[in-house]
Scaffold this motif. Structure first.
Motif, PDB file in Angstrom:
ATOM      1  N   GLU A   1       0.810  -1.216   0.000  1.00  0.00           N
ATOM      2  CA  GLU A   1       0.000   0.000   0.000  1.00  0.00           C
ATOM      3  C   GLU A   1       0.846   1.270   0.000  1.00  0.00           C
ATOM      4  N   ILE A   2       2.134   1.158   0.292  1.00  0.00           N
ATOM      5  CA  ILE A   2       2.971   2.367   0.412  1.00  0.00           C
ATOM      6  C   ILE A   2       3.198   3.076  -0.927  1.00  0.00           C
ATOM      7  N   PRO A   3       3.588   2.487  -2.044  1.00  0.00           N
ATOM      8  CA  PRO A   3       4.046   1.108  -2.240  1.00  0.00           C
ATOM      9  C   PRO A   3       5.576   0.991  -2.125  1.00  0.00           C
ATOM     10  N   PHE A   4       5.995  -0.218  -1.670  1.00  0.00           N
ATOM     11  CA  PHE A   4       7.404  -0.563  -1.535  1.00  0.00           C
ATOM     12  C   PHE A   4       7.526  -2.057  -1.811  1.00  0.00           C
ATOM     13  N   GLU A   5       8.491  -2.444  -2.603  1.00  0.00           N
ATOM     14  CA  GLU A   5       8.609  -3.843  -2.995  1.00  0.00           C
ATOM     15  C   GLU A   5       9.287  -4.654  -1.900  1.00  0.00           C
ATOM     16  N   SER A   6       8.478  -5.518  -1.265  1.00  0.00           N
ATOM     17  CA  SER A   6       8.971  -6.419  -0.235  1.00  0.00           C
ATOM     18  C   SER A   6       7.965  -7.547  -0.076  1.00  0.00           C
ATOM     19  N   ASP A   7       8.458  -8.749   0.207  1.00  0.00           N
ATOM     20  CA  ASP A   7       7.551  -9.889   0.390  1.00  0.00           C
ATOM     21  C   ASP A   7       7.138 -10.061   1.844  1.00  0.00           C
ATOM     22  N   HIS A   8       7.554  -9.131   2.718  1.00  0.00           N
ATOM     23  CA  HIS A   8       7.153  -9.193   4.118  1.00  0.00           C
ATOM     24  C   HIS A   8       7.125  -7.776   4.694  1.00  0.00           C
ATOM     25  N   GLN A   9       6.483  -7.635   5.843  1.00  0.00           N
ATOM     26  CA  GLN A   9       6.407  -6.347   6.527  1.00  0.00           C
ATOM     27  C   GLN A   9       7.246  -6.388   7.791  1.00  0.00           C
ATOM     28  N   THR A  10       8.062  -5.373   7.981  1.00  0.00           N
ATOM     29  CA  THR A  10       8.906  -5.285   9.164  1.00  0.00           C
ATOM     30  C   THR A  10       9.126  -3.818   9.505  1.00  0.00           C
ATOM     31  N   ALA A  11       9.757  -3.555  10.647  1.00  0.00           N
ATOM     32  CA  ALA A  11       9.966  -2.172  11.071  1.00  0.00           C
ATOM     33  C   ALA A  11      11.014  -1.470  10.223  1.00  0.00           C
ATOM     34  N   ALA A  12      11.998  -2.225   9.707  1.00  0.00           N
ATOM     35  CA  ALA A  12      13.061  -1.639   8.892  1.00  0.00           C
ATOM     36  C   ALA A  12      13.515  -2.643   7.837  1.00  0.00           C
ATOM     37  N   TYR A  13      13.971  -2.124   6.714  1.00  0.00           N
ATOM     38  CA  TYR A  13      14.387  -2.952   5.579  1.00  0.00           C
ATOM     39  C   TYR A  13      15.812  -2.598   5.196  1.00  0.00           C
ATOM     40  N   GLU A  14      16.520  -3.571   4.654  1.00  0.00           N
ATOM     41  CA  GLU A  14      17.847  -3.300   4.110  1.00  0.00           C
ATOM     42  C   GLU A  14      17.707  -2.900   2.654  1.00  0.00           C
ATOM     43  N   LEU A  15      18.328  -1.793   2.300  1.00  0.00           N
ATOM     44  CA  LEU A  15      18.232  -1.273   0.943  1.00  0.00           C
ATOM     45  C   LEU A  15      19.646  -1.002   0.438  1.00  0.00           C
ATOM     46  N   GLU A  16      19.995  -1.632  -0.685  1.00  0.00           N
ATOM     47  CA  GLU A  16      21.328  -1.439  -1.252  1.00  0.00           C
ATOM     48  C   GLU A  16      21.322  -0.248  -2.207  1.00  0.00           C
ATOM     49  N   VAL A  17      22.194   0.700  -1.930  1.00  0.00           N
ATOM     50  CA  VAL A  17      22.300   1.910  -2.738  1.00  0.00           C
ATOM     51  C   VAL A  17      23.779   2.185  -2.995  1.00  0.00           C
ATOM     52  N   SER A  18      24.169   2.176  -4.263  1.00  0.00           N
ATOM     53  CA  SER A  18      25.572   2.462  -4.643  1.00  0.00           C
ATOM     54  C   SER A  18      26.546   1.602  -3.860  1.00  0.00           C
ATOM     55  N   ASN A  19      26.249   0.304  -3.793  1.00  0.00           N
ATOM     56  CA  ASN A  19      27.103  -0.694  -3.144  1.00  0.00           C
ATOM     57  C   ASN A  19      27.180  -0.543  -1.630  1.00  0.00           C
ATOM     58  N   GLU A  20      26.318   0.286  -1.061  1.00  0.00           N
ATOM     59  CA  GLU A  20      26.206   0.423   0.395  1.00  0.00           C
ATOM     60  C   GLU A  20      24.817  -0.056   0.814  1.00  0.00           C
ATOM     61  N   VAL A  21      24.730  -0.675   1.988  1.00  0.00           N
ATOM     62  CA  VAL A  21      23.447  -1.156   2.498  1.00  0.00           C
ATOM     63  C   VAL A  21      22.983  -0.235   3.619  1.00  0.00           C
ATOM     64  N   TYR A  22      21.769   0.280   3.489  1.00  0.00           N
ATOM     65  CA  TYR A  22      21.198   1.190   4.476  1.00  0.00           C
ATOM     66  C   TYR A  22      19.979   0.545   5.119  1.00  0.00           C
ATOM     67  N   GLU A  23      19.810   0.781   6.426  1.00  0.00           N
ATOM     68  CA  GLU A  23      18.591   0.348   7.114  1.00  0.00           C
ATOM     69  C   GLU A  23      17.560   1.461   6.952  1.00  0.00           C
TER      70      GLU A  23
END
Length: 276
Positions: free
Chosen positions: A127-149
């Motif tokens: 509904e956000i929308p954000f691509e994820s197969d599960h719902q959690t408080a925080a997601y790992e997102l890879e940006v320019s070879n760095e992973v951000y919470e």
């Protein structure tokens, strides 16, 4: 000639126009021209007051500086309430305003402090929308070879919230754009960078879709408080310090989020859109 009112809240600035007495449509080129700080008037967003077929009192359309239409604008909504009063369109202290996806409630207090009932935050990725197969408080997102919470929430518009240690050193325009335009946000997202001070105060800088970094963002302040509250970092009422000033956000962990702040009229004028 198009009559307008320039308004701002904490430096987040808007051009408001009356589409009620004389309905009209603005195209993307006209919106970009109005928002241009060198060739036009200059603003972060253009807000258009319209009538609505819903149960709300009015409708508010929100256009970003690049001409795209947005779903929500918390600071703009407060200015919208003052605009309706000053234009003689309403004298109600409590107003319901329809947006693209939902309605919000506004309450005008003394000295043009306005409280916005922003509605309930949405965490379901679909509904956000954000691509994820599960719902959690925080997601790992890879940006320019760095992973951000990244904390992901919708306040009527999609937001990503990143907690940082040194907010002054963040390249908000570069990293904000990279996160906000990430493929996992199919409609893009506003991106907030948060530094925690105490349990009832935090600092925030926001990159907004279609605009870039702004001096303040109301929905971004709400998203930041909600995200920090979910992980137990803040209390129910939080002062959010942005580059343009301070907003008051309340959320007890469920139900609607309440946003309080100023609404200031800067000047009125007319612009010739035939020049576009």
């Amino acid at each position: 000639m198009l009559a307008f009112t320039k308004m701002q809240s904490l430096g987040n600035d808007f051009i408001l126009v009356d589409g009620i007495r004389l309905p009209f449509e603005l195209d993307k080129g006209q919106i970009r021209y109005i928002a241009d700080r060198h060739l036009g008037i200059g603003c972060d967003q253009v807000l258009v007051a319209e009538l609505t077929d819903s149960n709300a009192d009015f409708a508010m359309r929100v256009f970003n500086a690049d001409g795209t239409e947005a779903e929500q604008c918390g600071n703009g909504a407060r200015c919208f309430a003052r605009f309706l009063h000053e234009e003689g369109l309403s004298d109600k202290r409590r107003l319901s305003v329809a947006l693209r996806r939902h309605a919000i409630n506004l309450e005008v207090e003394d000295d043009w402090q306005v409280v916005v009932e922003m509605g309930e935050p949405i965490f379901d990725p679909s509904e956000i929308p954000f691509e994820s197969d599960h719902q959690t408080a925080a997601y790992e997102l890879e940006v320019s070879n760095e992973v951000y919470e990244v904390h992901v929430v919708s306040m009527g518009n999609p937001h990503a919230v990143v907690l940082v240690n040194d907010i002054d050193s963040v390249d908000v325009d570069s990293l904000g754009a990279a996160i906000g335009r990430h493929a996992r946000f199919p409609q893009g997202a506003n991106v907030g960078f948060v530094s925690l001070n105490t349990r009832n105060k935090l600092r925030l800088r926001v990159w907004e879709r279609g605009v870039g970094e702004t001096l303040a963002c109301g929905s971004g302040a709400c998203a930041a408080v909600v995200s920090c509250h979910r992980v137990g970092e803040v209390d129910d009422q939080v002062l959010v310090e942005l580059p343009g000033g301070v907003l008051d956000v309340r959320w007890p962990g469920q139900g609607s989020v309440f946003l309080k702040g100023s609404a200031i009229t800067v000047f009125r004028g007319e612009i010739n859109l035939a020049l576009v």
